[in-house]
Design an enzyme around this catalytic site. Structure first.
Site, PDB file in Angstrom:
ATOM      1  N   GLU A 136      -5.911   0.915   1.425  1.00 52.12           N
ATOM      2  CA  GLU A 136      -5.997   2.316   0.994  1.00 52.12           C
ATOM      3  C   GLU A 136      -4.618   2.980   0.934  1.00 52.12           C
ATOM      4  O   GLU A 136      -4.471   4.169   1.180  1.00 52.12           O
ATOM      5  CB  GLU A 136      -6.932   3.147   1.895  1.00 52.12           C
ATOM      6  N   GLY A 163      -1.616  -4.718  -6.087  1.00 50.73           N
ATOM      7  CA  GLY A 163      -2.194  -3.970  -4.976  1.00 50.73           C
ATOM      8  C   GLY A 163      -1.805  -2.515  -5.056  1.00 50.73           C
ATOM      9  O   GLY A 163      -2.590  -1.652  -5.444  1.00 50.73           O
ATOM     10  N   PRO A 186      -5.053 -10.010  -7.056  1.00 51.09           N
ATOM     11  CA  PRO A 186      -4.079 -10.870  -6.383  1.00 51.09           C
ATOM     12  C   PRO A 186      -2.631 -10.463  -6.633  1.00 51.09           C
ATOM     13  O   PRO A 186      -1.775 -10.598  -5.753  1.00 51.09           O
ATOM     14  CB  PRO A 186      -4.390 -12.256  -6.971  1.00 51.09           C
ATOM     15  N   ALA A 218     -11.981   7.671   0.688  1.00 50.25           N
ATOM     16  CA  ALA A 218     -12.000   6.663   1.745  1.00 50.25           C
ATOM     17  C   ALA A 218     -10.859   6.869   2.736  1.00 50.25           C
ATOM     18  O   ALA A 218     -11.025   6.663   3.944  1.00 50.25           O
ATOM     19  CB  ALA A 218     -11.918   5.274   1.133  1.00 50.25           C
ATOM     20  N   CYS A 270     -11.640   7.957  -5.596  1.00 46.79           N
ATOM     21  CA  CYS A 270     -12.468   7.247  -4.622  1.00 46.79           C
ATOM     22  C   CYS A 270     -11.638   6.827  -3.413  1.00 46.79           C
ATOM     23  O   CYS A 270     -12.076   6.975  -2.258  1.00 46.79           O
ATOM     24  CB  CYS A 270     -13.108   6.026  -5.277  1.00 46.79           C
ATOM     25  N   PHE A 302       8.536   6.439  -7.398  1.00 43.96           N
ATOM     26  CA  PHE A 302       7.690   5.264  -7.437  1.00 43.96           C
ATOM     27  C   PHE A 302       8.273   4.167  -8.315  1.00 43.96           C
ATOM     28  O   PHE A 302       8.032   2.984  -8.088  1.00 43.96           O
ATOM     29  CB  PHE A 302       6.282   5.634  -7.964  1.00 43.96           C
ATOM     30  N   GLY A 313     -14.207  -3.072  -6.405  1.00 49.08           N
ATOM     31  CA  GLY A 313     -13.193  -4.007  -6.877  1.00 49.08           C
ATOM     32  C   GLY A 313     -12.065  -3.322  -7.621  1.00 49.08           C
ATOM     33  O   GLY A 313     -12.206  -3.024  -8.817  1.00 49.08           O
ATOM     34  N   LEU A 314     -10.960  -3.087  -6.961  1.00 45.91           N
ATOM     35  CA  LEU A 314      -9.767  -2.513  -7.580  1.00 45.91           C
ATOM     36  C   LEU A 314      -8.564  -3.441  -7.384  1.00 45.91           C
ATOM     37  O   LEU A 314      -7.917  -3.848  -8.338  1.00 45.91           O
ATOM     38  CB  LEU A 314      -9.473  -1.127  -7.018  1.00 45.91           C
ATOM     39  N   ILE A 351     -11.698  -7.826  -0.965  1.00 43.77           N
ATOM     40  CA  ILE A 351     -12.803  -6.918  -1.228  1.00 43.77           C
ATOM     41  C   ILE A 351     -13.789  -6.961  -0.062  1.00 43.77           C
ATOM     42  O   ILE A 351     -14.498  -7.956   0.139  1.00 43.77           O
ATOM     43  CB  ILE A 351     -13.514  -7.280  -2.547  1.00 43.77           C
TER      44      ILE A 351
END
Length: 396
Positions: free
Chosen positions: A375, A149, A146, A254, A250, A395, A142-143, A175
């Site tokens: 991702e 993102g 709503p 992925a 993490c 950014f 869970g990262l 998720i």
């Protein structure tokens, strides 16, 4: 090969001879996963996709555990200890049947298990990892929220201390595995910075309503996580990291699997188009004999096998300990973008049949629309590379 030796016969399935980069164990693992996917998933996946469900997720997860595909590159605690290339090959073969199946494995192994393995206490590792590796325990991560993102630093989920306990409140969105998981790795703001928590999903105040009405990743369980004052003991926090570098590391792990997996979806679509072009006749001959069709097939093959070669290269760098996050962004950006283009081109070769679930092409194309976003979106990976190239942060 000596100067007088004849080159091997051209193989349309491996035009660059990339299998020569693999040793016998690599090939055995790849073929085992390929055979399992073809036997266990491929006959049913179009129906599951059309129904918008993954009805056998617990059985499939246990079978994937028996294959050693869960937490595959991790060591100890029942994990296979595979090489990065072997893990990548497994991701490619799983996504060749459906992105949802590879997502199940990626979230379980590269996100939830990886977080506990790298940042958890020994007690947390022993509690969760053996069951997760066996597929008896399903995990989620869970990262995303709503309203947050691409900017996880702004997350609103928070954890406060109450005596020796932690109390978590907030929501997570999109998720994978959420409503079927027994443990959720949840990231939350604390007074000390962002921390990760291993949250048993039967804890009071935790719920995971499933997200319906998706037009992508339909054969995948996607949920919202709701944490309404979830009380956890002090030892639920992952002690090994504070700050965004925890969840981002993490995600990087992925993303590496996605670099390989996207090429599986592309390969399935290319193979379908190639077979179709060889047999579909128009104007008195197979459409594969027309120049425009051959140009499409040639371009698709070039991008497909360049992408696989890039994945191999990144896997070798990871094994050597020299893989940088920017290089993973390079692979994710290129391979998913090219995979979508391969699927779209394959669809044009199949004509009207390209939109039918009798063929895999449209299913892969719509799945990849999600893979393109999760991702890290295209824009985020472009900015990661832009910063690396210029030294200037765009950014904000």
């Amino acid at each position: 090969m000596s100067a007088s030796a004849k080159p091997a016969r051209f193989d349309a399935a491996d035009p660059l001879g990339l299998d020569d980069l693999l040793d016998p164990e690599d090939l055995a693992i790849r073929d085992t996963v390929r055979d399992w996917a073809a036997d266990r998933v491929l006959p049913h996946i179009a129906d599951w996709y059309e129904r918008g469900e993954l009805p056998e997720i617990r059985e499939l997860t246990r079978e994937l555990g028996a294959l050693g595909a869960l937490g595959m590159p991790l060591t100890g605690y029942g994990c296979a200890g595979a090489t990065p290339v072997q893990y990548g090959l497994a991701c490619l073969e799983l996504e060749a049947v459906d992105s949802g199946i590879r997502s199940l494995v990626s979230v379980q192994g590269s996100l939830a298990m990886y977080a506990i393995h790298r940042y958890g206490s020994e007690e947390q590792r022993l509690r969760w990892l053996p069951g997760m590796a066996a597929g008896e325990i399903i995990g989620c991560f869970g990262l995303t929220e709503p309203d947050h993102g691409s900017d996880p630093a702004g997350m609103r989920t928070h954890a406060r201390r109450d005596g020796s306990d932690w109390v978590l409140t907030g929501r997570k969105m999109w998720i994978t595995n959420g409503s079927v998981a027994q443990v959720a790795v949840v990231w939350a703001q604390t007074d000390d910075g962002i921390r990760g928590f291993a949250v048993p999903t039967d804890a009071p105040g935790f719920s995971a309503p499933e997200i319906k009405h998706k037009w992508s990743l339909r054969a995948s369980v996607t949920s919202e996580l709701v944490l309404d004052g979830v009380r956890l003991p002090a030892d639920a926090v992952l002690p090994g990291v504070t700050g965004l570098r925890g969840p981002l590391s993490c995600l990087n792990h992925a993303r590496y699997g996605i670099v390989w997996g996207a090429m599986g979806a592309a390969r399935a679509s290319f193979t379908s188009a190639l077979e179709y072009a060889r047999t579909r006749e128009q104007f008195g001959r197979p459409i594969g004999g027309f120049q425009l069709t051959q140009a499409k097939l040639a371009d698709m093959a070039v991008e497909l096998h360049k992408g696989i070669l890039l994945a191999h290269h990144l896997g070798r760098r990871m094994a050597a300990g020299g893989l940088r996050p920017e290089q993973v962004s390079f692979g994710k950006l290129n391979n998913v973008r090219e995979a979508i283009e391969i699927c779209r081109t394959a669809r044009t070769i199949l004509g009207a049949n390209g939109i039918s679930l009798e063929y895999p092409v449209m299913r892969h194309a719509t799945n990849l629309e999600s893979v393109l976003t999760y991702e890290g979106t295209v824009e985020m990976h472009q900015l990661v590379l832009g910063k690396a190239l210029t030294g200037l942060d765009a950014f904000r």
